[in-house]
Scaffold this motif. Structure first.
Motif, PDB file in Angstrom:
ATOM      1  N   LYS A 181     -41.421  18.237 -12.609  1.00  0.00           N
ATOM      2  CA  LYS A 181     -40.620  17.066 -12.250  1.00  0.00           C
ATOM      3  C   LYS A 181     -39.934  16.420 -13.440  1.00  0.00           C
ATOM      4  O   LYS A 181     -39.081  15.561 -13.266  1.00  0.00           O
ATOM      5  CB  LYS A 181     -41.504  16.025 -11.556  1.00  0.00           C
ATOM      6  CG  LYS A 181     -41.486  16.144 -10.043  1.00  0.00           C
ATOM      7  CD  LYS A 181     -42.182  14.952  -9.429  1.00  0.00           C
ATOM      8  CE  LYS A 181     -42.380  15.134  -7.938  1.00  0.00           C
ATOM      9  NZ  LYS A 181     -43.491  14.322  -7.450  1.00  0.00           N
ATOM     10  N   GLY A 182     -40.335  16.725 -14.638  1.00  0.00           N
ATOM     11  CA  GLY A 182     -39.606  16.045 -15.709  1.00  0.00           C
ATOM     12  C   GLY A 182     -40.332  15.975 -17.027  1.00  0.00           C
ATOM     13  O   GLY A 182     -40.288  14.953 -17.712  1.00  0.00           O
ATOM     14  N   THR A 183     -41.030  17.047 -17.419  1.00  0.00           N
ATOM     15  CA  THR A 183     -41.574  17.071 -18.773  1.00  0.00           C
ATOM     16  C   THR A 183     -40.710  18.010 -19.595  1.00  0.00           C
ATOM     17  O   THR A 183     -40.371  19.095 -19.143  1.00  0.00           O
ATOM     18  CB  THR A 183     -43.025  17.563 -18.763  1.00  0.00           C
ATOM     19  OG1 THR A 183     -43.815  16.612 -18.061  1.00  0.00           O
ATOM     20  CG2 THR A 183     -43.556  17.689 -20.176  1.00  0.00           C
ATOM     21  N   GLU A 184     -40.381  17.553 -20.781  1.00  0.00           N
ATOM     22  CA  GLU A 184     -39.602  18.394 -21.681  1.00  0.00           C
ATOM     23  C   GLU A 184     -40.561  19.392 -22.316  1.00  0.00           C
ATOM     24  O   GLU A 184     -41.353  19.041 -23.199  1.00  0.00           O
ATOM     25  CB  GLU A 184     -38.991  17.506 -22.743  1.00  0.00           C
ATOM     26  CG  GLU A 184     -37.609  17.929 -23.147  1.00  0.00           C
ATOM     27  CD  GLU A 184     -37.069  16.965 -24.160  1.00  0.00           C
ATOM     28  OE1 GLU A 184     -37.402  17.146 -25.344  1.00  0.00           O
ATOM     29  OE2 GLU A 184     -36.363  16.025 -23.752  1.00  0.00           O
ATOM     30  N   ILE A 185     -40.513  20.630 -21.859  1.00  0.00           N
ATOM     31  CA  ILE A 185     -41.544  21.591 -22.250  1.00  0.00           C
ATOM     32  C   ILE A 185     -41.569  21.896 -23.760  1.00  0.00           C
ATOM     33  O   ILE A 185     -42.639  21.914 -24.358  1.00  0.00           O
ATOM     34  CB  ILE A 185     -41.446  22.863 -21.372  1.00  0.00           C
ATOM     35  CG1 ILE A 185     -41.926  22.483 -19.959  1.00  0.00           C
ATOM     36  CG2 ILE A 185     -42.287  24.002 -21.928  1.00  0.00           C
ATOM     37  CD1 ILE A 185     -41.765  23.547 -18.908  1.00  0.00           C
ATOM     38  N   PRO A 186     -40.417  22.090 -24.411  1.00  0.00           N
ATOM     39  CA  PRO A 186     -40.490  22.372 -25.858  1.00  0.00           C
ATOM     40  C   PRO A 186     -41.164  21.248 -26.659  1.00  0.00           C
ATOM     41  O   PRO A 186     -41.947  21.521 -27.572  1.00  0.00           O
ATOM     42  CB  PRO A 186     -39.018  22.501 -26.272  1.00  0.00           C
ATOM     43  CG  PRO A 186     -38.269  22.790 -25.010  1.00  0.00           C
ATOM     44  CD  PRO A 186     -39.036  22.161 -23.905  1.00  0.00           C
ATOM     45  N   THR A 187     -40.888  19.991 -26.292  1.00  0.00           N
ATOM     46  CA  THR A 187     -41.515  18.864 -27.008  1.00  0.00           C
ATOM     47  C   THR A 187     -43.004  18.837 -26.743  1.00  0.00           C
ATOM     48  O   THR A 187     -43.810  18.564 -27.626  1.00  0.00           O
ATOM     49  CB  THR A 187     -40.891  17.527 -26.546  1.00  0.00           C
ATOM     50  OG1 THR A 187     -39.511  17.724 -26.290  1.00  0.00           O
ATOM     51  CG2 THR A 187     -41.070  16.456 -27.588  1.00  0.00           C
ATOM     52  N   MET A 218     -47.865  12.794 -24.658  1.00  0.00           N
ATOM     53  CA  MET A 218     -46.534  13.368 -24.452  1.00  0.00           C
ATOM     54  C   MET A 218     -46.171  13.421 -22.967  1.00  0.00           C
ATOM     55  O   MET A 218     -45.044  13.146 -22.579  1.00  0.00           O
ATOM     56  CB  MET A 218     -46.568  14.792 -25.030  1.00  0.00           C
ATOM     57  CG  MET A 218     -45.255  15.428 -25.317  1.00  0.00           C
ATOM     58  SD  MET A 218     -44.324  14.456 -26.462  1.00  0.00           S
ATOM     59  CE  MET A 218     -42.784  14.467 -25.615  1.00  0.00           C
ATOM     60  N   SER A 219     -47.137  13.791 -22.137  1.00  0.00           N
ATOM     61  CA  SER A 219     -46.841  13.967 -20.719  1.00  0.00           C
ATOM     62  C   SER A 219     -48.054  13.623 -19.861  1.00  0.00           C
ATOM     63  O   SER A 219     -49.141  14.159 -20.068  1.00  0.00           O
ATOM     64  CB  SER A 219     -46.451  15.422 -20.432  1.00  0.00           C
ATOM     65  OG  SER A 219     -46.503  15.648 -19.038  1.00  0.00           O
ATOM     66  N   PRO A 220     -47.868  12.747 -18.876  1.00  0.00           N
ATOM     67  CA  PRO A 220     -48.979  12.386 -17.986  1.00  0.00           C
ATOM     68  C   PRO A 220     -49.445  13.559 -17.134  1.00  0.00           C
ATOM     69  O   PRO A 220     -50.484  13.475 -16.476  1.00  0.00           O
ATOM     70  CB  PRO A 220     -48.394  11.271 -17.111  1.00  0.00           C
ATOM     71  CG  PRO A 220     -46.920  11.350 -17.256  1.00  0.00           C
ATOM     72  CD  PRO A 220     -46.625  12.043 -18.550  1.00  0.00           C
ATOM     73  N   ALA A 221     -48.696  14.666 -17.179  1.00  0.00           N
ATOM     74  CA  ALA A 221     -49.126  15.849 -16.428  1.00  0.00           C
ATOM     75  C   ALA A 221     -50.310  16.552 -17.090  1.00  0.00           C
ATOM     76  O   ALA A 221     -50.890  17.460 -16.515  1.00  0.00           O
ATOM     77  CB  ALA A 221     -47.959  16.830 -16.294  1.00  0.00           C
ATOM     78  N   MET A 222     -50.640  16.149 -18.316  1.00  0.00           N
ATOM     79  CA  MET A 222     -51.724  16.796 -19.051  1.00  0.00           C
ATOM     80  C   MET A 222     -52.950  15.876 -19.026  1.00  0.00           C
ATOM     81  O   MET A 222     -53.331  15.288 -20.036  1.00  0.00           O
ATOM     82  CB  MET A 222     -51.300  17.065 -20.497  1.00  0.00           C
ATOM     83  CG  MET A 222     -49.979  17.798 -20.652  1.00  0.00           C
ATOM     84  SD  MET A 222     -50.006  19.492 -20.010  1.00  0.00           S
ATOM     85  CE  MET A 222     -50.952  20.324 -21.275  1.00  0.00           C
ATOM     86  N   GLU A 223     -53.589  15.781 -17.874  1.00  0.00           N
ATOM     87  CA  GLU A 223     -54.685  14.814 -17.681  1.00  0.00           C
ATOM     88  C   GLU A 223     -55.862  15.125 -18.608  1.00  0.00           C
ATOM     89  O   GLU A 223     -56.514  16.156 -18.487  1.00  0.00           O
ATOM     90  CB  GLU A 223     -55.123  14.867 -16.215  1.00  0.00           C
ATOM     91  CG  GLU A 223     -56.296  13.989 -15.869  1.00  0.00           C
ATOM     92  CD  GLU A 223     -56.017  12.498 -15.996  1.00  0.00           C
ATOM     93  OE1 GLU A 223     -56.491  11.913 -16.978  1.00  0.00           O
ATOM     94  OE2 GLU A 223     -55.326  11.936 -15.120  1.00  0.00           O
ATOM     95  N   ILE A 224     -56.136  14.214 -19.537  1.00  0.00           N
ATOM     96  CA  ILE A 224     -57.211  14.452 -20.512  1.00  0.00           C
ATOM     97  C   ILE A 224     -58.447  13.582 -20.231  1.00  0.00           C
ATOM     98  O   ILE A 224     -59.551  13.913 -20.633  1.00  0.00           O
ATOM     99  CB  ILE A 224     -56.697  14.239 -21.964  1.00  0.00           C
ATOM    100  CG1 ILE A 224     -57.719  14.684 -23.015  1.00  0.00           C
ATOM    101  CG2 ILE A 224     -56.298  12.796 -22.221  1.00  0.00           C
ATOM    102  CD1 ILE A 224     -57.711  16.136 -23.323  1.00  0.00           C
TER     103      ILE A 224
END
Lengths: 395, 352, 73
Positions: free
Chosen positions: B198-204, B239-245
């Motif tokens: 949905k909107g994470t800049e993968i290279p960053t 960096m991205s809330p998709a990476m739930e830690i």
């Protein structure tokens, strides 16, 4: 809505140390956001996890930082902290306040936000903790009218901060308050409109005791020192001896360079000036008898930062001694060269120290025009792998 | 429109008259009693600073209350220290004792000066941070309650500076403290592929990983995590809330000791890991308070006068620290990150 | 540190470039539109005051056309 119960947090109102829970409850009497913060925090104590989402796109006109967006991930249950942003207010040098100054801040904050603060945040700003998006600009406008300004956040110069310095310390080797105020005002663009790979911090300590931990957390640490020899007042040495201080044991034997000799009979302390490394130990133990030298200035160190990404770095020496007097031209010219080099070569989220480490100190020194001196290293390299510049090779 | 870039208030207008009068002319200081500094100037003036610990997270009611005290006893002047203490600046010696009496009556802790435990510097934790592995304010409250007696003393072997950070970003110079309490994550991020798409800049995102554990997965327009290389720093989650830690079952606390920032005697140094994990046990974290007290008391009972925690340990040796404290030494204490080799013992001389 | 007013042409180029991307760092904008980064920084400062662009902090600071990037849902 009836008040929810917070049995876990209530436990933290017991005990002798002042309680942040009591503080949140005080604010909650008058403010619904503070009340929801209390309830949300109790939820975190139940769930053992935080309930805040990423920051984002909030701010005030003309500024690229100073406000940190916060939104709870449970907005239906805790609607008053659906938006709960932080505002950083640039504190005066060395955190000196008049009560009327603090009261002005309290009055503004009572009108526009939760009534909760951090005095101060780690960077040194005074923090307004918890406000809605619609209040941001109004709060800023009132703060600005009352003579306050925002601190830094994001990939900018963070608010410089300094120790108590000559305002109340006999060991200060330069005017940390004046330098902090000067740099903060000189670099308003850099502070308020982030334009760099990542954050940059100046921290200023008046002596090597480093009461603001400059060496551990500032990309540029400015630590007061002197170039001549410490000054010893023998009458005061005698007074310390007579008061029972073990000068041999607590001062001379703990001198890291064995630069002090104590004459028990005469009750006199002598320094081998060329052996002294200016660590502050003897001055700390005998402040009445031993004082810094007369030729004062600062050591400039670069690269300090915490763990992310490449491990924590302590700042290292790049200029052993620099006079620190207004208008600080030598210092500012050097800083401009360093910032340009970092901005040109740094990757996104690469602190200055990591960049120097990646590209090499030699390249850094050469390109920003700083002369190599032995004070920069504990010891020279043990390997022979010198990257010789072409102009030093016989063609 | 309001103006921008006005800068902070001018400190020169906020200094008490005794400081303006004696600026840069202080001669020496003494500690007449716990929590009080007496600075004497070349001109013979004496300024008393009465130091009070605060919880850092304070309401405007608290600020107004300390302002009222500063009006009564300090002509309306006060300051704060870098460790979240309030300092009442008293220029009239006759007002020192009455101020102390009123502070004590109101429950303000006086201390943190000289060879004492100072206030714990700390981060936001569950109160306001988005990557915390634990709370900060709650642990600080529990630890300061437990170690309270040492705040109001001046006879410890040396200064004792404790710091607390709620994740591995280690905000606030925690990494150079006598005792550092640190929130740690222990499990790799759980990737929400839908959110990534949905909107994470993968290279960053890939570049944000310090160990190169995150690789792009072009087929799925997402990323994959090499879990063996992850050390749970949470950088990717920032960096991205998709990476739930955040992981309630596995997040907890580590204890590091022996760091300092002062140059006195020995060079500034990092704190070192001695307890890799303690459970998150709110509201009072008994395992953490017990561990910190045990380390502090072992230092109190064994250090020589003048030795900070790290100086004491370096003198006796870290191997002796572990035997004295009976803290088990495990494979987790041995560094395997990028600058590890300097920690390996390259000598045949050591103790047991 | 008076830097004077920004070059109106640079401001137009910055806006035009930001129209083609979601967000960018000023270093990237400078490289793409071929002007010194300092000029871009100054242009962005004025454009932010005019409410045409805004700064975003997503672990590092970016600039974007005002309103282009939405707050988290």
């Amino acid at each position: 809505m009836p008040d929810k119960k917070t049995p876990k947090l209530d436990e933290l109102e017991h005990g002798p140390w002042p309680s942040f829970v009591t503080e949140i409850k005080k604010a909650a009497i008058r403010n619904e956001s503070a009340k929801d913060l209390l309830n949300l925090l109790e939820r975190s104590y139940d769930d053992k996890r935080g309930h805040w989402k990423h920051g984002g796109i909030v701010g005030v006109r003309g500024y690229g930082g100073g406000v940190i967006g916060r939104y709870t991930d449970l907005p239906e249950e805790y609607p008053h902290v659906a938006e709960f942003h932080t505002m950083r207010i640039n504190a005066p040098s060395a955190w000196f306040y008049k009560t009327e100054t603090l009261r002005t801040l309290c009055d503004i904050w009572e009108k526009h936000g939760s009534g909760l603060t951090n005095v101060h945040g780690s960077t040194g700003d005074l923090i307004f903790l918890g406000m809605k998006t619609e209040e941001l600009q109004k709060t800023y406008d009132e703060l600005s009218d009352a003579g306050f300004d925002l601190g830094g956040s994001g990939s900018c110069l963070r608010s410089p901060s300094c120790c108590v310095g000559p305002a109340r310390c006999e060991s200060a080797c330069y005017d940390t308050l004046a330098l902090c105020y000067d740099l903060t005002n000189s670099y308003q663009d850099e502070l308020h409109r982030p334009m760099w790979p990542y954050k940059f911090k100046f921290k200023m300590s008046g002596c090597a005791n480093d009461c603001v931990a400059a060496i551990a957390r500032a990309d540029c640490s400015i630590i007061g020192t002197w170039r001549d020899s410490i000054q010893v007042d023998q009458d005061q040495v005698k007074a310390y001896a007579e008061s029972g201080l073990d000068i041999q044991g607590m001062v001379c034997d703990k001198c890291p360079t064995r630069a002090l000799k104590y004459d028990h009979e005469k009750k006199e302390l002598h320094v081998i000036a060329e052996d002294c490394s200016r660590c502050m130990h003897c001055i700390n133990v005998m402040p009445k008898a031993v004082r810094p030298g007369k030729e004062k200035g600062a050591t400039i160190l670069l690269g300090g930062k915490s763990t992310i990404v490449q491990s924590a770095f302590l700042s290292w020496v790049i200029v052993p001694f620099m006079k620190m007097e207004p208008p600080y031209t030598e210092f500012k010219e050097m800083v401009a060269r360093i910032w340009d080099w970092w901005d040109e070569n740094g990757k996104t989220r690469e602190r200055l120290g990591e960049l120097i480490y990646r590209l090499g100190m030699t390249k850094f020194l050469r390109e920003v025009g700083l002369p190599p001196v032995p004070q920069m290293v504990f010891r020279p390299r043990a390997n022979p792998y010198v990257f010789w510049p072409q102009d030093e090779i016989v063609k | 429109m309001s103006k921008i870039d006005g800068g902070p208030p001018d400190y020169k207008k906020l200094l008490p008259p005794i400081i303006t009068e004696n600026y840069g002319q202080w001669k020496y200081h003494e500690i007449p009693r716990a929590g009080v500094l007496k600075h004497v100037s070349e001109k013979g003036y004496a300024l008393y600073s009465v130091r009070v610990g605060s919880p850092r997270l304070v309401s405007i009611d608290y600020i107004r209350d300390i302002c009222a005290l500063a009006d009564s006893y300090c002509d309306g002047y006060l300051r704060f220290t870098s460790r979240n203490n309030v300092e009442f600046l008293v220029s009239d010696e006759a007002k020192v004792e009455p101020l102390i009496k009123e502070l004590e009556a109101k429950g303000y802790p006086i201390g943190g000066v000289g060879n004492a435990l100072s206030n714990i510097v700390h981060t936001q934790g569950w109160v306001h941070c988005h990557t915390p592995a634990t709370d900060a304010s709650g642990i600080v409250k529990a630890v300061m309650d437990d170690l309270y007696e040492y705040f109001g003393r001046t006879d410890l072997p040396a200064k004792l500076k404790v710091a607390m950070a709620c994740c591995l970003n280690m905000c606030g110079a925690v990494h150079c403290s006598d005792v550092a309490i640190l929130g740690v994550h222990r499990t790799p991020p759980r990737v929400d592929h839908e959110k990534i798409r949905k909107g994470t800049e993968i290279p960053t995102l890939v570049a944000a990983c310090p160990t190169g554990a995150i690789r792009p997965d072009p087929k799925n327009k997402s990323v994959v995590v090499n879990e063996e290389r992850c050390m749970y720093c949470g950088n990717c989650y920032t960096m991205s809330p998709a990476m739930e830690i955040l992981d309630a079952k596995n997040d907890g606390i580590a204890i590091l000791v022996g760091g300092k920032v002062s140059n006195a005697r020995t060079a500034p140094s990092f704190s070192r890991l001695v307890i890799p994990f303690l459970p998150n046990n709110p509201p009072r974290w008994p395992e953490v308070t017990a561990a910190v007290r045990h380390i502090v008391e072992t230092w109190l009972n064994n250090a020589r006068k003048g030795e900070r925690v790290g100086e004491w340990i370096e003198r006796i040796g870290w191997e002796r620290f572990f035997s004295l404290t009976e803290i088990p030494f495990t494979d987790k204490h041995i560094d395997d990150f990028i600058f590890s080799r300097e920690t390996f013992r390259t000598t045949a001389a050591f103790k047991y | 540190m008076e830097k004077g007013p920004a070059n109106p042409e640079v401001k137009e180029k910055v806006l035009a470039y930001l129209d083609t991307v979601e967000k960018a760092k000023s270093k990237e904008i400078a490289a793409k539109i071929g002007v010194p980064k300092g000029d871009v920084d100054l242009a962005v400062k004025e454009l932010a005051m005019e409410d045409k662009v805004e700064y975003l902090y997503i672990t590092t600071t970016f600039v974007a056309l005002k309103g282009k990037v939405k707050p988290p849902q």
